[in-house]
Design an enzyme around this catalytic site. Sequence first.
Site, PDB file in Angstrom:
ATOM      1  N   CYS A  60      -2.150   8.545   4.267  1.00  0.00           N
ATOM      2  CA  CYS A  60      -2.147   8.005   2.908  1.00  0.00           C
ATOM      3  C   CYS A  60      -3.374   8.459   2.127  1.00  0.00           C
ATOM      4  O   CYS A  60      -3.426   8.305   0.916  1.00  0.00           O
ATOM      5  CB  CYS A  60      -2.036   6.487   2.919  1.00  0.00           C
ATOM      6  N   GLU A  74       0.895  -1.155   0.000  1.00  0.00           N
ATOM      7  CA  GLU A  74       0.000   0.000   0.000  1.00  0.00           C
ATOM      8  C   GLU A  74       0.929   1.198   0.000  1.00  0.00           C
ATOM      9  O   GLU A  74       1.740   1.359   0.909  1.00  0.00           O
ATOM     10  CB  GLU A  74      -0.902  -0.050   1.236  1.00  0.00           C
TER      11      GLU A  74
END
Lengths: 470, 470
Positions: free
Chosen positions: A270, A233
Amino acid sequence: MSKLADATPEEVRLAMRRAKESFGPFRTLSGRKRSSLLCRIAEKIKGSKETLIQTAERETALGEKRLGMELVRTVSEIERFADFARKEEWRNRQFESADPLRQPLPKPNMVTQRIPIGPVVVIGACNFPFAISVVGTDTISALAVGCPVIVKSHPEHAQTCQSIADLVKEAIEENNSPEYCFQLVHGQDHLVTRSLVQDPNASCIAFTGSLVGGQALSKLVAERPSPIPFHAEMGSLNAVFALPRAIGADVRKLARNYLNAVNLFAGQMCTKPGAFILMEDSSTPAFLDEISEEIRRQRVLPLLNHSVYLNYLETTDALTKKMEVIGSTVIDEREIKNPGNIRIFTMPAKEFMESPETRTEAFGPSSIVVRARNESEMLEVASSLEGSLTCSLFAENEDRSLAENLIPILESKCGRFLWNGFPPGVVPGPATHHGGPWPATTDSRFTSIGLKAYQRFVRPVCRQGFPERP
Amino acid sequence: MSKLADATPEEVRLAMRRAKESFGPFRTLSGRKRSSLLCRIAEKIKGSKETLIQTAERETALGEKRLGMELVRTVSEIERFADFARKEEWRNRQFESADPLRQPLPKPNMVTQRIPIGPVVVIGACNFPFAISVVGTDTISALAVGCPVIVKSHPEHAQTCQSIADLVKEAIEENNSPEYCFQLVHGQDHLVTRSLVQDPNASCIAFTGSLVGGQALSKLVAERPSPIPFHAEMGSLNAVFALPRAIGADVRKLARNYLNAVNLFAGQMCTKPGAFILMEDSSTPAFLDEISEEIRRQRVLPLLNHSVYLNYLETTDALTKKMEVIGSTVIDEREIKNPGNIRIFTMPAKEFMESPETRTEAFGPSSIVVRARNESEMLEVASSLEGSLTCSLFAENEDRSLAENLIPILESKCGRFLWNGFPPGVVPGPATHHGGPWPATTDSRFTSIGLKAYQRFVRPVCRQGFPERP
């Protein structure tokens, strides 16, 4: 503190061999037993809450409030997975009865269910020392389904990692579980990570970090003689599209919410919105003014550490040379250590599309307001985007026709798609999906947050013709 | 026949661009509409059954009976997927209600469901011109969930591919579906396959073929600037372990069933048992005698084509130099074109473990009987195996303790685990799983046969805060 020394290649090999050896005993534990291990881990962490938060605060400067919230969320996820491990619904058992009279050949019974994939290497993120680290979702979901875990500690919060690992080890012992079903190794040097992902005893890798890091590891994994799934990720642009009526409705509120999202935890999320795409019209100047007003109202927060600070300075200085700055804060290092000064840029859509380097994630509180001249340019920007964890669309009823054209394009670019909302700050629930097309992750079909995170770590096996108790 | 000429790189790019352009319109068709497309395809194929079988027989020498059975199974899978497409349960919708009163922030509603991943490139196998080719499970499961498909035709049955593709094109037109949701490209030259898997508009690759081919493509896919999932189903050893009492029970029947499995469709099955592991004892000589008897009783079948024949000769000649031959048939090329002569070898377990090259799949009717001296050597052989589509275990009640030690090891090596049965010849059903750890496939978490094959081609997207009808 010698215990935080880098693992040697031999130590990595030994840890991986021990993980593999513990796979058999660990996977055959009952769901109830693995559940009680997770419960114990949760209790231990709750019991050491204050110490852990203090340690993490020394290493990350995230602030006690945020760290406290993160720890609570981490514990509640461990408890959710304890429940999940106990129920064992993840096995997804499917049965076909035997048919001894079938022609031309009798049919044997078939039972398909999921089994754990094997030892999982977890490489966590710098920005979540609890939730995406030693006992984050990667580790806990892997343990829940019977995969031994080897965590590579994060060099920027190695002591926090070690303290949590010590608690996990205590829990394993008290729960009488296989000693090496969980291990922590330290590694400032990338060599440690390389050795881990290339080790023949690794069955799956779960990584959270930068695009550069993810790409390098992806390449190493692809070179293994026996390939294994590599889940990363990575960075994400999280583009926000705001249509004319949605901007006009309340420029001040929208500017405030945008800045709140950009500056949440100093932009080290993120899902920070890295680009805000609007269509130039009469309300644009007022909106840009509100943004620069709002920047002045925001509080500057310290960045995680000096290397994040230097990296943020470098990235935003480079952007400053290429585009106009709407506004920025100027707190200096004497006032706040590693200050996360907000920088909001703006540029025409055409230039934005022509300079892909502007579209990479700047880790910190910066974002770009992209100005499209008309609807077709806005659609072009949408089509030109790379994959992302999230996309957002702000639209009012009168924006309907453009919205309907944008929706399929934006949906094809992301894993979570928001309507009139900014992406950061979601509480994990049954519908949680945290993933997205490359370069947001290496495999858009999986999530790294929420209960379904375990799906990376299981595979189906069909047993054919077995007696009830072989 | 100029229409079977290799696609040029420009033609491949055009096909991939058209596939991408058709993705939007195709994925927004209703499930009912995609279902009716699949029904029409099934009808067209049934309507041209005789011609298709004749064409395939000319190209593959598989025999009309086998081809007829394969076509029936292929059609029934298309019909199963038509039903599946109509129901749309694959979307796996999960909903979390909004909570406007939640503190500190209101909670938006969240709806997560699966969407198609994008254009899928299908590269089928030589041994199943219907079931693992133009309208095999890869293509049909991708179409069922709204992914456009580009099939690379198999050079050894290119005319069969073209005839089926023509029928699919007719079905698309009659069903008024997007013209380019399905395309066939020909390519004797590997360059065509390279261009397909490297094309930026490809979202996923499904390949069935050899380990060498799969490894080469895997490498190409890993080098893409934006990685995509690559699914390969490749060679497989399909080891069969037979414990002492199970062999002693009926040596003749076991030898016959073993040879039937090895020689089914001339051994050109991905689940052909390539190794038979036994423990040497007093019944071993009788069992080996029965095998050589049974070899003489088996009918020699033609191999698919001359290149399969030459490759089989080369592989088995190399094995002949390394180990003892229990028995073989000697039909020559004047009697049967490309004869698939049976060759059963035997070697001690120690040598088997020391020579990994003996463990690769020989595509044709050959197999190795591996003789372990004792239980621990048998366990060692099990542990030394690479991943496989299947493992089988023959055991009687008295073999229980050894069986219990073998079961976890064998289960960790395969995707389907058989008790007292040989692997080939399974009818797809709800519990079907056709996959396995590397090198059987590139990702053991997915299946290439059965309804769940679609899982490779979908990804979840979470919509957050959307009004019921945005």
